[in-house]
Structures are given as C-alpha cells and as structure tokens.
Design a protein around this motif. Structure first.
Motif, PDB file in Angstrom:
ATOM      1  N   ASP A 288      -5.851   0.990   4.407  1.00 10.07           N
ATOM      2  CA  ASP A 288      -6.085   1.683   3.135  1.00 10.07           C
ATOM      3  C   ASP A 288      -4.798   2.196   2.496  1.00 10.07           C
ATOM      4  OD1 ASP A 288      -8.826   1.358   3.513  1.00 10.07           O
ATOM      5  OD2 ASP A 288      -8.947   3.211   4.719  1.00 10.07           O
ATOM      6  N   GLY A 289      -3.656   1.852   3.059  1.00  5.11           N
ATOM      7  CA  GLY A 289      -2.394   2.323   2.507  1.00  5.11           C
ATOM      8  C   GLY A 289      -1.475   2.792   3.632  1.00  5.11           C
ATOM      9  N   PRO A 290      -0.413   3.459   3.293  1.00  9.35           N
ATOM     10  CA  PRO A 290       0.546   3.908   4.314  1.00  9.35           C
ATOM     11  C   PRO A 290      -0.058   4.992   5.196  1.00  9.35           C
ATOM     12  CG  PRO A 290       1.118   4.825   2.165  1.00  9.35           C
ATOM     13  CD  PRO A 290      -0.001   3.874   1.922  1.00  9.35           C
ATOM     14  N   ARG A 291       0.341   4.979   6.444  1.00 12.89           N
ATOM     15  CA  ARG A 291      -0.084   6.016   7.386  1.00 12.89           C
ATOM     16  C   ARG A 291       1.042   6.257   8.389  1.00 12.89           C
ATOM     17  NH1 ARG A 291      -4.547   2.588  10.936  1.00 12.89           N
ATOM     18  NH2 ARG A 291      -3.016   1.127  11.852  1.00 12.89           N
TER      19      ARG A 291
ATOM     20  N   THR B  94       8.275   3.906  -2.073  1.00 15.19           N
ATOM     21  CA  THR B  94       7.852   5.037  -1.218  1.00 15.19           C
ATOM     22  C   THR B  94       8.882   6.161  -1.327  1.00 15.19           C
ATOM     23  OG1 THR B  94       6.804   3.491   0.318  1.00 15.19           O
ATOM     24  CG2 THR B  94       7.256   5.744   1.118  1.00 15.19           C
TER      25      THR B  94
ATOM     26  N   GLN C 193       2.029   0.534   7.603  1.00 12.67           N
ATOM     27  CA  GLN C 193       1.045   0.166   6.579  1.00 12.67           C
ATOM     28  C   GLN C 193      -0.323   0.010   7.236  1.00 12.67           C
ATOM     29  OE1 GLN C 193       1.556  -0.080   3.290  1.00 12.67           O
ATOM     30  NE2 GLN C 193      -0.649  -0.506   2.988  1.00 12.67           N
TER      31      GLN C 193
ATOM     32  N   ARG D 245       3.317   7.105  -1.930  1.00 17.84           N
ATOM     33  CA  ARG D 245       3.449   5.695  -2.307  1.00 17.84           C
ATOM     34  C   ARG D 245       2.304   5.388  -3.245  1.00 17.84           C
ATOM     35  NH1 ARG D 245       3.377   1.211   2.254  1.00 17.84           N
ATOM     36  NH2 ARG D 245       5.430   2.141   2.703  1.00 17.84           N
TER      37      ARG D 245
ATOM     38  N   ALA E 157       4.282  -3.773  -3.047  1.00 22.10           N
ATOM     39  CA  ALA E 157       3.768  -2.408  -3.012  1.00 22.10           C
ATOM     40  C   ALA E 157       4.669  -1.515  -3.846  1.00 22.10           C
ATOM     41  CB  ALA E 157       3.721  -1.916  -1.577  1.00 22.10           C
TER      42      ALA E 157
ATOM     43  N   THR F 284      -1.151   7.218  -3.011  1.00 20.56           N
ATOM     44  CA  THR F 284      -1.386   7.764  -1.672  1.00 20.56           C
ATOM     45  C   THR F 284      -0.360   8.865  -1.398  1.00 20.56           C
ATOM     46  OG1 THR F 284      -2.182   5.596  -0.942  1.00 20.56           O
ATOM     47  CG2 THR F 284      -1.565   7.207   0.764  1.00 20.56           C
TER      48      THR F 284
END
Length: 455
Positions: free
Chosen positions: A71-74, A156, A68, A97, A153, A100
């Motif tokens: 700015d969001g998942p990476r 995913t 996480q 997700r 959240a 994103t």
C-alpha cells in the motif's frame, strides 16, 4: 617664556597612569568582547553540530529501514526510541511520499512543518538544515533529506526535528559560564595592568622624591642608579644641578666680596660722622645712610636670588654651636662666662654654613658681652621649623628697647665695643631664609633671642 612654552605643549597633559590604564582598559574590553563573540559562535556551531549529527543518524536509520509495501512505503522496524517516543517533546521524525505519511509517536496526529528544502547537489545524499515552528509556536531544528523518485513513484522526504530549546539551553549554560570566565579574566588582566602601571611608574615616583630631597637640601645630586629609560633624564638633571651650583658659588662669592668691601667702610663713615663737629648739619650722615640703605637693599636682593634654588645645604646644629661656645668661652674667659648648650643630636637646618655661623656668632657674642656669667643656647623643632634660643643672665631689655635694637646701627650702650649692625644683619639673613628673629625676656633673667630657621 617658560609659561608660553608650557601653553604651547599643553597637549599631552593629565595623568600618565590614567592614560595608560584607559588605553589598557579599552584594549582589554575590545579583546574580551571579540573573544566572547568568537567563542560563542564556535559553541553555537558545536552544539548545532551535535544536534544535527543526532538527527542525521536518525534519518540514516530510517532510510535504511524504509521499504516499499503493497500500500506504499513502510518501515521494517520501530524507530521510536527515546526521545522520539515522547509526545510534544519536539524530537520527531516523519517520512512523506506522495500522500503517504509515516511519523513518530511524539507527533501524535500532527505533522512536521517541513519547508521546501533545497535540492541536494548532484550525487549528494546528505540531509539539509532547516528551521521551522510547530503548531504550538515552539521553534524546531530540522534536518531534511529528499530522495529522488524511483520506478515512477513520488519523491520521498525524510525529516527529523529537535526542539530549539535543545540548542539554546546548552548554549545558554555554556555562554553563562564563558561570560563568568571572561569577567574573571578581565578582572585579572585589569589587576595585572594596575600592577604593571604601578611598578612601571615607580621609578618616576622615586625620581620625584629624589628631586624633592635635592630641593630641600638633603641631597646634592639625583642618584644615577635608575632604569635605562630614565638614566638620560637623570644625567641631564644632574648636569643642570651642577651648573646651577657653580653659578650659585660664583654669585655668592661676588656678593660676599661686595658685602665685605662695602659694609666696613660705610660702618666706619657712620661712626666717624657721629661726631657733630664733623657733620654739623647732618647732611653727610644722611648721604651715608642713604648709600648704606641702597647697598644693603641690592645686596639683600642679590643674596636672596643666590639662596633660591636647589643648592641650599643642610647643616647640623650641634657641631657649629659647640665650636662657637668653645671659642667665645675662651674670648670671654676673663669675665668667667660659661656657655651651656642644649642641642638635640641630629637636629639640622636648611641654611648655608657661613650664614649660620654669622647669625649664631652675632647672637652668642652679644649674649656673652651682656651676661653676668651664664649663657644658654638651646634648639628645638617648632611648627616644622627650628627655633634656636640664645639666652643670658644679664639685665635684659624692655619691649621698646628690644624693638629698637633690631634697627641697623642702633646701640643702647656706646661704651660697649661694636657698631650696632650685628642684630640687624642676623635679622636680614634669617628673613632671607624664610625665618625670623625675636627678642624677649629669658627665665635666666636677661635677654632671650629666638632665631627661627627652616628645618
């Protein structure tokens, strides 16, 4: 009755070999088709399992590198190893997700058309299979893993894809090879069945040849050295042959006794009534002639029935002709008759020994009586039969006399002993065997009598 029985049992007709081959071909075809379908299904599952395993490994790797960010998942590192780095290859992955979207370089600006995957079982985190079509209409094999939401959240979804060609290509090559292998196997099985049928039915072919030999007189019984399945049939056939032979022997004995009991008295009556003083108006001669014709007619029918069947023997020509030549040479020694024989060794006729002796004895005795001093007996094959020539160096006969002398009781010279029945009896016997008797001019100068008998 026999014809009706054959009609009643007309069900199992046709060729036994063709029926065995047809049944074997049906079973071989069904077995090969079932085997091909089963192996194809197994190959499909195997190839699909290989692709699914590779996609699952990619999903597991991506999941382990997913974190996480602000700015969001990476992803903690790059996951675009070949073949996921070639755009348009069909090998791709993506992570979604909420709003994103993370995706592989192979997708470019596109996204995987991930269908709504079923929720995994409680406590299961294995990717689920799915199929889809990309924007260009190409089929895709998908594996989709849906992770539950954490800390408020959104859930995913991690998906990985492979082109459907990656499944169809190897499967097509494997199935092509499989089809060729099954075709070769089928040909080998058919060849084996053909050989098995030929070898399995070979004893029946030999049995048919043995029966043909028995019918032709070359054998008296069917050989008992047969396979166990045919041995009872051979035993029954031999029993039938033995019974027929016994019946034939009895019939021939009765016919012979009747012939000897009637021919001589009738011949004596015919000669006695030849004197006009004893039968001035010829009434008695007519009655005796009618009796003789009736007796000979029924004797001929009885003898023909006795000669039919499988018990007719085969006899060599050389030995009986040489024996008759020696005997007649002694009987006509005062006349100085010389009997020459020209008989090839191994030449045989399909005839009973006593009938052959009677026919040859009549012809050779006539030749010795009418010759000047030389008689020649020869034999050769002629159109599948055996032609026996009896020639003399006497005066011979003109065509009219040669025709009339074959009639019963006809004598051209009353000074010569005999009753005129010899040639007619010989002709009757020859015709009973399917042969014949002809008279013509010999190159010795006298008569040539040609007796034709089946070989």
């Amino acid at each position: 009755m026999a014809r009706a029985s054959a009609a009643d049992g007309a069900g199992p007709t046709g060729s036994l070999a063709r029926r065995l081959l047809a049944v074997a071909l049906v079973f071989i075809t069904v077995a090969l088709v079932v085997a091909g379908v089963a192996i194809g299904f197994i190959l499909h599952r195997f190839v699909r399992g290989q692709i699914d395993g590779r996609l699952d490994a990619q999903i597991v790797a991506i999941r382990s590198g997913l974190e996480q960010g602000p700015d969001g998942p990476r992803l903690s590192r790059d996951f675009d190893a070949p073949p996921f780095d070639r755009e348009g290859s069909g090998w791709a992955w993506q992570v979604r997700r909420g709003g994103t979207l993370l995706r592989s370089a192979s997708l470019g600006r596109e996204a995987l058309p991930v269908p709504a995957a079923p929720r995994p079982d409680e406590g299961s985190d294995r990717p689920q299979p799915a199929d889809a079509t990309d924007a260009h209409g190409r089929g895709l094999v998908l594996r989709v893993l849906t992770l539950p939401a954490e800390d408020g959240a959104a859930p995913t979804t991690i998906a990985a894809s492979a082109p459907a060609a990656a499944l169809r290509g190897p499967l097509r090559e494997a199935l092509t090879t499989l089809a060729l292998a099954l075709a070769v196997l089928g040909l080998c099985l058919v060849g084996g069945v053909l050989a098995q049928v030929r070898l399995g039915l070979a004893p029946l072919q030999r049995l048919r040849a043995d029966l043909a030999d028995v019918r032709a007189g070359r054998r008296e019984r069917v050989p008992v050295a047969q396979p166990a399945e045919i041995r009872p049939l051979v035993a029954e056939l031999n029993g039938l042959l033995d019974q027929n032979a016994a019946n034939l022997a009895r019939a021939r004995t009765h016919v012979s006794n009747l012939a000897h009991g009637l021919k001589t008295p009738l011949a004596t009556l015919t000669l006695a009534l030849a004197d006009p003083g004893r039968d001035a108006d010829g009434t008695l001669r007519g009655l005796v002639g009618s009796m003789d014709r009736q007796v000979r007619h029924h004797l001929r029918r009885a003898r023909a029935a006795a000669l039919e069947g499988t018990a007719r023997g085969r006899i060599g020509l050389a030995s009986p002709i040489q024996d008759l030549a020696a005997t007649l040479g002694r009987l006509h020694a005062a006349k100085g008759v010389r009997v020459r024989t020209e008989i090839a060794e191994g030449l045989t006729v399909s005839c009973e020994a006593q009938d052959l002796d009677e026919m040859l004895g009549n012809l050779m005795d006539n030749a010795c009586q009418w010759c000047r001093g030389e008689v020649r007996v020869s034999a050769a094959m002629q159109d599948g039969a055996v032609a026996i020539g009896v020639e003399d160096d006497g005066m011979g006969l003109d065509p009219t006399a040669a025709t009339s002398v074959l009639r019963r009781g006809q004598r051209l010279d009353e000074t010569v002993p005999g009753n005129g029945f010899g040639l007619s009896i010989t002709l009757e016997l020859a015709e009973l065997y399917g042969g014949g008797l002809t008279l013509d001019r010999s190159d010795l100068g006298g008569l040539r009598a040609t007796l034709v008998l089946p070989g």
